[in-house]
Each structure stands twice: as C-alpha cells, then as structure tokens.
Enzyme design. Structure first.
Site, short mmCIF file in Angstrom:
data_model
loop_
_atom_site.label_atom_id
_atom_site.label_comp_id
_atom_site.label_asym_id
_atom_site.label_seq_id
_atom_site.Cartn_x
_atom_site.Cartn_y
_atom_site.Cartn_z
N ASP A 1 -12.93 -5.11 -0.89
CA ASP A 1 -13.81 -6.29 -0.83
C ASP A 1 -15.08 -5.90 -0.10
OD1 ASP A 1 -11.50 -6.61 1.48
OD2 ASP A 1 -13.48 -7.06 2.23
N GLU B 1 0.84 -1.21 0.00
CA GLU B 1 0.00 0.00 0.00
C GLU B 1 0.87 1.26 0.00
OE1 GLU B 1 -3.96 -1.33 2.49
OE2 GLU B 1 -2.08 -1.25 3.55
#
Ligand code: ADE
Length: 258
Positions: free
Chosen positions: A221, A19
């Site tokens: 998600d 990230e």
C-alpha cells in the site's frame, strides 16, 4: 536454555501467518517447536537448514521472536520477509524494498536525546549486513524478472529499491500522516523509502547479538487513506509468493551448509 550458535542455521521471520504460508508449504522435514507461546518451524529450504518464525505485529513482539531465534535456536543469520507501505515517490504497490538500514520513526526521547536516537546506543539507524543485503537485493531482482508461469503474482514492472526503512508501532493509514512522517524524517536527514512495524526492532536485536540481518518488504500500500483496503488479500495472494520466490533465490545463492 541457550543454544550455541549454529553456523548454518538461517532464520526467516515473517510478521503474519499469511506471509509465512508459502515458505511453510515448501519446508522439507518440518518440525514444530513452541517457545514463549510462539510456534517455530525447523526444516530445510533449498538445501539450507532454516528456522521459520512469526514476529507478529509491532516492535515488542518482533524483538521477542528475534531474541528467541538467536538465544534459543542459535541462528547465525536472520532474514525478514513481509509487507510495507510505500513512502518515497516511485515506491509502488508490488515493488520490493530491500533494507539498507532501519530507523524507529516513533522513537522520541527529545530533549534528552536527539529525535530518533536510540538512547545509550548513540545512533538512530541500525544497518543491515552488507553482504547478505547485497545477495538479497540480487535475489529479489532475479525473482522479479523471472516469472516462470502465467499464475505469477509478480506485479508487472515491479522494481527493487534499496534504502532506509522506518518502523513504528502504527499502521500508517492516511496521506496526511504519511506526509508528516516522511517530512519529519527527511528534515532530520533520514529519507525513508517505506514504513512498517517490526524491522528496526529486529535490526537492533541482531546488532546486539552480532547476527547478520537482511530484510525485504513487498509494498502492499502507499500508507495512505486506502492502505487498509485489500491488505489481507494482498498479503495472502501476492506477498506470500514474493517471499517464497525471493527467499528461494537467496537461499540457493548462500554457501552450502557446513
Ligand atoms: N505494513 C504494510 N503497510 C503498512 C502501513 N501502511 N503502515 C505500517 N506498516 C505497514
């Protein structure tokens, strides 16, 4: 050693190296410092002095990283970029949730204290800094609507949401658990948009130190049975670029460093 607060130093926290990667690639004059077994990167992004740190996963690790950034490096504002599972209807994969405030969904000291309340603070939710959060939401909006090239990772139709994020030391990976968690929070008056594993801890540390905090999460998600599928690919190929682009927009909108 405690550094005095450096008014212009902005921390950017990410949970995982994947990230952080996009931000690290752009860091000018990068210098690594290791504190408490953690690597921190100091340098400049878009003309702003920054300290990049990895929270790692979970509230304990995030707490320590945030405390080092404030206590050792003296940062005066803290930003978090990462991914989260979408909880509320309409919060889709590829959307961005900017945190208005945070709650720990796994904190339960009842019956001694009301469910979700952080003992001795008299509160369940920790707010983000309103001005920094407003700038972050605007930056996210700009980043999602300006897709400068065809290799853009921005998911078509991606939206920015602003609201409550729930943190806990669990990767929520079933529709059942996700519905139960959402219903329990809602029943207590805490309707959350998304779930992740660090933000509430960082918000509490920043509140304790009086450091401005804002956080954004790209939805990777829906916190359901397929939450783990393609998680790593999404983080590396999509979330990292969202972070790079949104942080770029935000840093350019901050006052010039003094
Ligand atoms: N971060 C990203 N997706 C998550 C999920 N489903 N649960 C907890 N943290 C997450």
């Amino acid at each position: 050693m405690n550094a005095a607060t450096r008014p212009s130093l902005t921390a950017i926290l990410s949970a995982l190296p994947e990230e952080q990667q996009g931000l690290l690639e752009q860091l000018v004059g990068a210098q690594k410092q290791t504190v408490a077994g953690r690597d921190f990167w100091l340098g400049q992004l878009h003309g702003q002095p920054v300290a990049l740190g990895l929270s790692r996963i979970g509230k304990v690790s995030a707490t320590l990283t945030a405390a080092v950034l404030i206590g050792h490096f003296g940062v005066s504002r803290m930003l978090f970029t990462g991914v989260a599972g979408g909880l509320a209807q309409g919060v889709k994969v590829g959307d961005v949730v900017v945190a208005h405030d945070f709650i720990q969904h796994d904190l339960d000291v009842s019956p001694l204290f009301p469910r979700y309340e952080v003992p001795l603070y008299g509160r369940s939710r920790f707010p983000c800094d309103p001005s920094l959060t407003a700038l972050l939401a605007l930056a996210a909006g700009r980043a999602l609507t300006t897709a400068p090239d065809t290799t853009s990772p921005i998911v078509a139709g991606a939206q920015v949401h602003l609201g409550l994020i729930a943190s806990g030391d669990r990767f929520v990976s079933s529709a059942d658990e996700s519905s139960r968690l959402q219903a329990a929070l809602e029943g207590a008056g805490h309707a959350a948009l998304a779930v992740e594993m660090e933000g509430a801890a960082v918000a509490q540390v920043c509140a304790d130190y009086g450091v401005a905090f804002a956080a954004m999460r790209t939805i990777s998600d829906r916190a359901d049975n397929s939450a783990h599928i393609d998680f790593s690919t999404f983080v590396a190929e999509v979330a990292s670029l969202y972070a790079q682009r949104i942080m770029g927009e935000l840093l350019q909108s901050l006052p010039a460093p003094t």
